[in-house]
Design a protein around this motif. Structure first.
Motif, PDB file in Angstrom:
ATOM      1  N   PHE A 286       0.882  -1.306   0.054  1.00 55.80           N
ATOM      2  CA  PHE A 286      -0.140   0.071   0.193  1.00 55.80           C
ATOM      3  C   PHE A 286       0.734   1.157  -0.153  1.00 55.80           C
ATOM      4  CE2 PHE A 286      -2.425   3.532   2.043  1.00 55.80           C
ATOM      5  CZ  PHE A 286      -3.815   3.223   1.529  1.00 55.80           C
ATOM      6  N   VAL A 287       1.996   1.456   0.818  1.00 57.22           N
ATOM      7  CA  VAL A 287       2.467   2.520   0.891  1.00 57.22           C
ATOM      8  C   VAL A 287       3.203   2.825  -0.195  1.00 57.22           C
ATOM      9  CG1 VAL A 287       4.435   3.874   2.297  1.00 57.22           C
ATOM     10  CG2 VAL A 287       2.826   2.223   3.442  1.00 57.22           C
TER      11      VAL A 287
ATOM     12  N   GLU B 223      -4.778  16.846   3.347  1.00 56.16           N
ATOM     13  CA  GLU B 223      -5.430  17.767   2.642  1.00 56.16           C
ATOM     14  C   GLU B 223      -4.674  17.994   1.388  1.00 56.16           C
ATOM     15  OE1 GLU B 223      -6.074  21.661   4.530  1.00 56.16           O
ATOM     16  OE2 GLU B 223      -7.208  20.591   6.109  1.00 56.16           O
ATOM     17  N   ARG B 224      -3.715  17.436   1.035  1.00 61.29           N
ATOM     18  CA  ARG B 224      -2.801  17.654  -0.315  1.00 61.29           C
ATOM     19  C   ARG B 224      -3.364  16.527  -1.119  1.00 61.29           C
ATOM     20  NH1 ARG B 224       3.321  16.251   0.839  1.00 61.29           N
ATOM     21  NH2 ARG B 224       2.651  15.261   2.808  1.00 61.29           N
ATOM     22  N   LEU B 225      -4.351  15.633  -0.839  1.00 59.02           N
ATOM     23  CA  LEU B 225      -5.074  14.886  -1.748  1.00 59.02           C
ATOM     24  C   LEU B 225      -5.930  15.357  -2.702  1.00 59.02           C
ATOM     25  CD1 LEU B 225      -5.496  11.675   0.671  1.00 59.02           C
ATOM     26  CD2 LEU B 225      -3.984  12.014  -1.098  1.00 59.02           C
ATOM     27  N   THR B 226      -5.680  15.615  -3.845  1.00 55.57           N
ATOM     28  CA  THR B 226      -6.520  16.269  -4.721  1.00 55.57           C
ATOM     29  C   THR B 226      -7.147  15.199  -5.436  1.00 55.57           C
ATOM     30  OG1 THR B 226      -4.668  15.931  -6.539  1.00 55.57           O
ATOM     31  CG2 THR B 226      -4.547  17.773  -5.297  1.00 55.57           C
ATOM     32  N   PRO B 227      -8.405  15.721  -6.302  1.00 56.66           N
ATOM     33  CA  PRO B 227      -9.094  14.597  -6.852  1.00 56.66           C
ATOM     34  C   PRO B 227      -8.413  13.735  -7.714  1.00 56.66           C
ATOM     35  CG  PRO B 227     -10.082  16.911  -6.717  1.00 56.66           C
ATOM     36  CD  PRO B 227      -8.781  16.992  -6.221  1.00 56.66           C
ATOM     37  N   ASP B 228      -7.457  14.175  -8.433  1.00 57.47           N
ATOM     38  CA  ASP B 228      -6.775  13.436  -9.042  1.00 57.47           C
ATOM     39  C   ASP B 228      -5.920  12.190  -8.568  1.00 57.47           C
ATOM     40  OD1 ASP B 228      -7.511  14.643 -11.689  1.00 57.47           O
ATOM     41  OD2 ASP B 228      -6.126  15.904 -11.854  1.00 57.47           O
ATOM     42  N   ARG B 229      -5.336  12.874  -7.521  1.00 64.56           N
ATOM     43  CA  ARG B 229      -4.509  11.962  -6.565  1.00 64.56           C
ATOM     44  C   ARG B 229      -5.535  10.914  -5.915  1.00 64.56           C
ATOM     45  NH1 ARG B 229      -0.249  16.017  -3.603  1.00 64.56           N
ATOM     46  NH2 ARG B 229       1.309  15.939  -4.994  1.00 64.56           N
ATOM     47  N   ILE B 230      -6.439  11.333  -5.563  1.00 61.88           N
ATOM     48  CA  ILE B 230      -7.633  10.459  -5.027  1.00 61.88           C
ATOM     49  C   ILE B 230      -7.932   9.270  -6.044  1.00 61.88           C
ATOM     50  CG2 ILE B 230      -9.719  10.067  -4.043  1.00 61.88           C
ATOM     51  CD1 ILE B 230      -9.543  12.537  -2.636  1.00 61.88           C
TER      52      ILE B 230
ATOM     53  N   VAL C  33       1.987   7.021  -6.763  1.00 56.72           N
ATOM     54  CA  VAL C  33       0.725   7.985  -7.569  1.00 56.72           C
ATOM     55  C   VAL C  33       1.054   9.450  -7.142  1.00 56.72           C
ATOM     56  CG1 VAL C  33      -1.703   8.291  -7.635  1.00 56.72           C
ATOM     57  CG2 VAL C  33      -0.872   6.133  -7.774  1.00 56.72           C
ATOM     58  N   VAL C  34       1.112   9.523  -5.732  1.00 55.01           N
ATOM     59  CA  VAL C  34       1.273  10.729  -5.226  1.00 55.01           C
ATOM     60  C   VAL C  34       2.344  11.560  -5.795  1.00 55.01           C
ATOM     61  CG1 VAL C  34       1.185  12.391  -3.243  1.00 55.01           C
ATOM     62  CG2 VAL C  34      -0.372  10.444  -3.596  1.00 55.01           C
ATOM     63  N   ARG C  35       3.639  10.922  -5.452  1.00 51.98           N
ATOM     64  CA  ARG C  35       5.002  11.746  -5.851  1.00 51.98           C
ATOM     65  C   ARG C  35       5.157  12.983  -4.773  1.00 51.98           C
ATOM     66  NH1 ARG C  35       7.862   8.714  -9.146  1.00 51.98           N
ATOM     67  NH2 ARG C  35       6.543   7.464 -10.873  1.00 51.98           N
ATOM     68  N   ALA C  36       5.014  13.017  -3.526  1.00 51.52           N
ATOM     69  CA  ALA C  36       5.101  14.242  -2.722  1.00 51.52           C
ATOM     70  C   ALA C  36       5.905  13.881  -1.682  1.00 51.52           C
ATOM     71  CB  ALA C  36       3.412  14.529  -2.094  1.00 51.52           C
ATOM     72  N   LYS C  37       6.409  15.187  -1.142  1.00 56.11           N
ATOM     73  CA  LYS C  37       7.476  15.174  -0.151  1.00 56.11           C
ATOM     74  C   LYS C  37       6.893  16.207   0.744  1.00 56.11           C
ATOM     75  CE  LYS C  37      10.600  12.568  -2.244  1.00 56.11           C
ATOM     76  NZ  LYS C  37      10.733  11.027  -1.633  1.00 56.11           N
TER      77      LYS C  37
ATOM     78  N   GLU D 233      -7.464   3.519  -7.944  1.00 56.92           N
ATOM     79  CA  GLU D 233      -6.830   2.690  -8.907  1.00 56.92           C
ATOM     80  C   GLU D 233      -5.678   1.809  -8.670  1.00 56.92           C
ATOM     81  OE1 GLU D 233      -5.824   3.180 -13.829  1.00 56.92           O
ATOM     82  OE2 GLU D 233      -5.938   4.984 -12.694  1.00 56.92           O
ATOM     83  N   THR D 234      -4.674   2.344  -7.933  1.00 57.49           N
ATOM     84  CA  THR D 234      -3.646   1.367  -7.782  1.00 57.49           C
ATOM     85  C   THR D 234      -3.800   0.303  -6.754  1.00 57.49           C
ATOM     86  OG1 THR D 234      -1.276   1.455  -7.359  1.00 57.49           O
ATOM     87  CG2 THR D 234      -2.439   2.971  -6.140  1.00 57.49           C
ATOM     88  N   VAL D 235      -4.775   0.701  -5.668  1.00 65.21           N
ATOM     89  CA  VAL D 235      -5.024   0.022  -4.692  1.00 65.21           C
ATOM     90  C   VAL D 235      -6.073  -1.216  -5.378  1.00 65.21           C
ATOM     91  CG1 VAL D 235      -6.350  -0.382  -2.444  1.00 65.21           C
ATOM     92  CG2 VAL D 235      -4.725   1.395  -2.855  1.00 65.21           C
TER      93      VAL D 235
END
Length: 516
Positions: free
Chosen positions: A70-71, A131-138, A77-81, A143-145
């Motif tokens: 999962f992680v 809150e950094r989860l945008t609609p595209d990221r969600i 998908v998110v590619r965030a720091k 999809e990946t899960v």
């Protein structure tokens, strides 16, 4: 853990407390021994302190998240720091195992902090981070899960289900959420036919007049077999639609209800105890369709008890009205008495068996006599109780049609439990923005995904449990945490598993908790 001093020696017990009639009481107690006996059983000397905690549910959910990778999948998908994958995983773990407990105390006192690797330094600000989860990221996360879930299944057929009572989001400073103006949310879901495991979701508001129609909602979820209940059937044109499983109002097909019990066959005794069905055809919306009349002995008994209670209440009220009229304490006119009788007997099924006959015309002379039609009551019991009429254009076996239809019930039950904490926000004066609702919705949907996958695995192992029952059984698997005095370095800790009953032992092995 509690100690009892007897004859100058202290004996230790593992005690579990709960509220009984509103007061705290010890409900279970297990003898551990004296401090010397505990020390001999556990090398390392006498512990300085000991505590009990559950870990089976947390360990099993975390093991399932780890098995889905999962992680890493979320981070890809998110590619965030900093990483959101671990933060989201902890939020899902909390939602799945302790939805009624604030996340801070849960993390501080539970097993999650010892299980999660790499470990979060703190859960403070977890919801702010999401809150950094945008609609595209969600959408990408779902999809990946979903890809990971489908890789564990042979059957990739999907169902589209609407859960209108998904959650109610009220302000955090609301002392009575039901009286506060908040946000009512529904959810359209694409789920697996095998296990009703959520793959994708579409949240919508139910309180502002913008809720999509059922047909439009399911159209947004992608290819799937539409699942609907009798109340939604009128919204659909089944004459032209394809790919569906649903129920119809019983009164639409009275010819099926009078079929003898001998016309029905057992569906699958192992999966559906007491369920029989008649697989036939009938005209629905002008088209000849496959319909299945089912009868559940369990549902029959429940509906019969509920109707008996309803009928008993109605007869008591009519008897009270008759006594008041006879005693002269009720001096309403005939129209008023008739209206009161109508209120008591209102309801199609009550009206079938209970009637009230009025005599007299003037106030003070009006009398009521109530009658129960035994033949009508017998027909109601024989023709209606325990029955459903399912309709489908799929050629699946009857057991698979029933399974698909019941997916909605399983999901509604799961979300009634999981979305409780969404009633209020996690911090004072929490404002439910569209983005925050989307983040909370994602966490709840992913928690359902993981726990329904676990439920499917338990079902395949012969344990027919709801998600709540499964998590409750796993929560019964606990451990005794012994903490030893520091000898110059960090204090040492040792954990002892508590005894398990046969069902817990089976789950312990199924979810491979031995390596804990």
């Amino acid at each position: 853990m509690v100690g009892k001093k007897i004859g100058g020696r202290t004996y230790y017990y593992l005690a579990e407390s709960a509220r009984v009639d509103g007061k705290p009481r010890v409900v279970t107690q297990r003898y551990l021994g004296t401090a010397d006996e505990i020390a001999r059983a556990v090398p390392g000397g006498e512990p300085a302190s000991a505590s009990y905690r559950t870990y089976g549910d947390v360990a099993a959910v975390w093991a399932t998240l780890s098995r889905l990778d999962f992680v890493r999948r979320v981070d890809d998908v998110v590619r965030a720091k900093p990483s959101l994958g671990l933060t989201l995983a902890v939020a899902v773990l909390h939602r799945a195992t302790a939805p009624e407990t604030p996340i801070g105390p849960w993390w501080a006192a539970g097993a999650a902090a010892d299980l999660v690797r790499p470990r979060l330094s703190t859960v403070a600000g977890l919801w702010r981070a999401l809150e950094r989860l945008t609609p595209d990221r969600i959408a990408g996360i779902e999809e990946t899960v979903a890809t990971a879930v489908l890789a564990t299944l042979d059957d990739h057929a999907a169902l589209a289900v609407d859960v209108p009572q998904f959650a109610a989001f009220a302000p955090a400073d609301c002392t009575l959420p039901s009286a506060c103006r908040g946000v009512l949310a529904g959810a359209g879901l694409r789920v697996t036919r095998d296990g009703a495991i959520p793959l994708a979701s579409r949240l919508y508001r139910r309180d502002d007049g913008t809720a999509p129609t059922f047909a439009a909602l399911t159209g947004e979820l992608g290819p799937a077999t539409l699942v609907f209940h009798a109340g939604q059937a009128a919204q659909l044109d089944l004459g032209s639609r394809s790919g569906f499983v649903g129920s119809l109002p019983l009164t639409d097909h009275p010819e099926l209800l009078t079929q003898p019990a001998s016309a029905r066959k057992r569906v699958d005794p192992e999966r559906f105890a007491g369920l029989t069905a008649l697989d036939t055809h009938a005209v629905v919306d002008g088209v000849r369709r496959r319909v299945i009349l089912t009868h559940s002995a369990t549902l029959h008994a429940a509906q019969s008890r509920a109707f008996a209670d309803e009928l008993a209440t109605a007869t008591r009220e009519l008897d009270g009205l008759a006594e008041a009229l006879a005693a002269g304490t009720h001096r309403g006119d005939r129209a008023q008495v008739h209206a009161e009788i109508g209120r008591v007997t209102r309801g199609r099924r009550i009206e079938r068996v209970l009637t009230a006959v009025l005599s007299g015309n003037r106030p003070g002379e009006i009398r009521v006599e109530r009658r129960i039609d035994a033949a009508a009551l017998a027909r109601l019991d024989d023709e209606f109780f325990g029955k459903q009429v399912l309709v489908t254009d799929r050629d699946w076996p009857v057991a698979e049609v029933v399974t698909a239809y019941r997916a909605r019930t399983h999901l509604e039950s799961t979300f009634r439990w999981l979305t409780g904490p969404a009633v209020t926000g996690p911090t004072p004066r929490w404002e439910w923005t569209r983005q925050r609702i989307a983040a909370h919705g994602l966490v709840s949907v992913l928690a359902a995904t993981v726990t329904h996958l676990m439920r499917r695995e338990a079902d395949r192992a012969g344990m027919n449990l709801s998600v709540r029952e499964l998590l409750d059984q796993l929560a019964g698997i606990g451990e005794l945490v012994l903490r030893y005095p520091s000898t110059g370095g960090r204090p040492r800790t040792r954990r002892l598993p508590t005894e398990r009953d046969p069902a817990q032992q089976a789950l312990y092995q199924l979810f491979q908790l031995q390596g804990r």
